[in-house]
Design an enzyme around this catalytic site. Structure first.
Site: not given
Length: 367
Positions: A135-137, A161, A165
């Protein structure tokens, strides 16, 4: 040459859409979908391909390393595409332990299984690929004037979260550099489209409008996200697997930055338009304001912002564009119309997800 793929999280939103895309484009390839069928994993997502001779489903948690090894070995899997993850930020704030267990320990379990079968046992010492979907997060947050995230942007996760990741990304990288496992990673922007679990923003807004429920907006609603139609994401992963360099990372984005409040207002307008053009919707959803020629936008309700809410995400996809010739085919305006039309045409799917009835089917089939 045909491939044999193991797709983890295959009954989830993105995993299922990837399987639909892949089986349509590569009908001679074989896919084994693996999913633990937790709350966001729904076997009904796979019904369109369930009877295909080149498809099979295994009810399994990614932490069950021996079972994964058995699948890799017996099916002679050459490509593992890893979608399985706990992914809802709000849930990670309330209960981070599950995110560490699935996203970190689960990914490590898969890496160990792949290393053992492909490398240690020598099943496919050269011709294999472990593709990790992230993810970009993991990159943190951006200020309004900051350039979008690149593959070399330092990691700065801000939620349990995104931290979990980020850790999984590092594990995947380490198994390539330490053991020679042939890996690749893609970091994507926010996905939307068919089969999206109704707790997420876009399907939540669509379904709440239909039943005259409030449309909750965190804080001022000016949080900006880069949105990617889910089939465009599948297309990007396809290119990474076939053309990407082993050990490399590619950002897959939709080049569609939207503030949350603007997305909600757009969906409201499009839903009002649907009701105006289709009288049958008024009979199916009599509670909706649109059924009475009232504006859905009046349902917007501002609520307290969530802790640590990142202000802006944006992906710079130039590397994927130039190296892989990747281009998203849907703009947000076209993709959101496709998404709304899918939800209006598939009430049985999202109604069963929301009331949990599909879980009864899962219990009967697999427990």
């Amino acid at each position: 040459m045909s491939k044999i793929l193991l797709v983890t999280g295959g009954a989830g939103f993105i995993g299922a859409n990837f399987i639909h895309y892949w089986m349509k484009k590569y009908p001679n390839d074989r896919i084994i979908a693996l999913d633990a069928l937790t709350y966001a994993g729904n076997y009904a997502n796979l019904e369109p391909v369930a009877k295909n001779d080149n498809f099979s489903f295994v009810h399994c948690n990614i932490l069950e390393q021996e079972k994964v090894e058995q699948i890799l070995r017996e099916e002679k899997v050459d490509t593992l595409v890893h979608f399985a993850a706990e992914s809802h930020v709000d849930r990670s704030i309330l209960g981070p332990d599950a995110f560490l267990e699935t996203n970190i320990m689960g990914t490590h379990s898969l890496l160990k299984a792949a290393k053992k079968v492909w490398l240690d046992e020598g099943l496919l010492p050269e011709n294999h690929r472990f593709h990790h979907v992230s993810t970009d997060e993991v990159y943190g947050t951006l200020e309004p004037e900051d350039p979008p995230f690149r593959e070399d942007t330092p990691y700065a996760p801000n939620s349990p979260y995104s931290a979990s990741k980020a850790a999984s990304d590092h594990l995947v990288r380490s198994y390539h550099h330490t053991y020679g496992l042939q890996v690749s990673t893609s970091n994507c922007s926010n996905n939307y489209g068919p089969y999206h679990f109704p707790e997420k923003l876009i399907p939540l807004v669509i379904t709440n409008i239909l039943f005259d429920k409030p449309l909750p907006i965190y804080g001022d609603g000016q949080q900006i996200r880069d949105w990617l139609y889910v089939e465009d994401h599948a297309r990007g992963i396809d290119l990474v697997i076939h053309k990407g360099e082993v050990g490399d990372t590619y950002n897959i984005g939709g080049i569609n930055e939207w503030a949350n409040i603007d997305i909600v207002k757009l969906i409201c307008a499009l839903m009002d338009e649907q009701f105006k053009d289709n009288s049958e919707l008024k009979d199916r959803f009599p509670e909706a304001k649109s059924a009475h020629a009232q504006a859905s936008e009046s349902l917007i309700t501002y609520v307290k912002d969530r802790p640590g809410h990142d202000r802006r995400y944006a992906i710079d996809p130039n590397k994927a564009n130039s190296v892989l010739n990747y281009q998203p085919q849907e703009s947000f305006e076209t993709g959101i119309r496709l998404t709304i039309e899918w939800y209006l045409a598939n009430q049985q799917w999202w109604a069963s997800v929301m009331d949990g009835s599909y879980k009864e089917w899962v219990d009967k089939q697999y427990n």
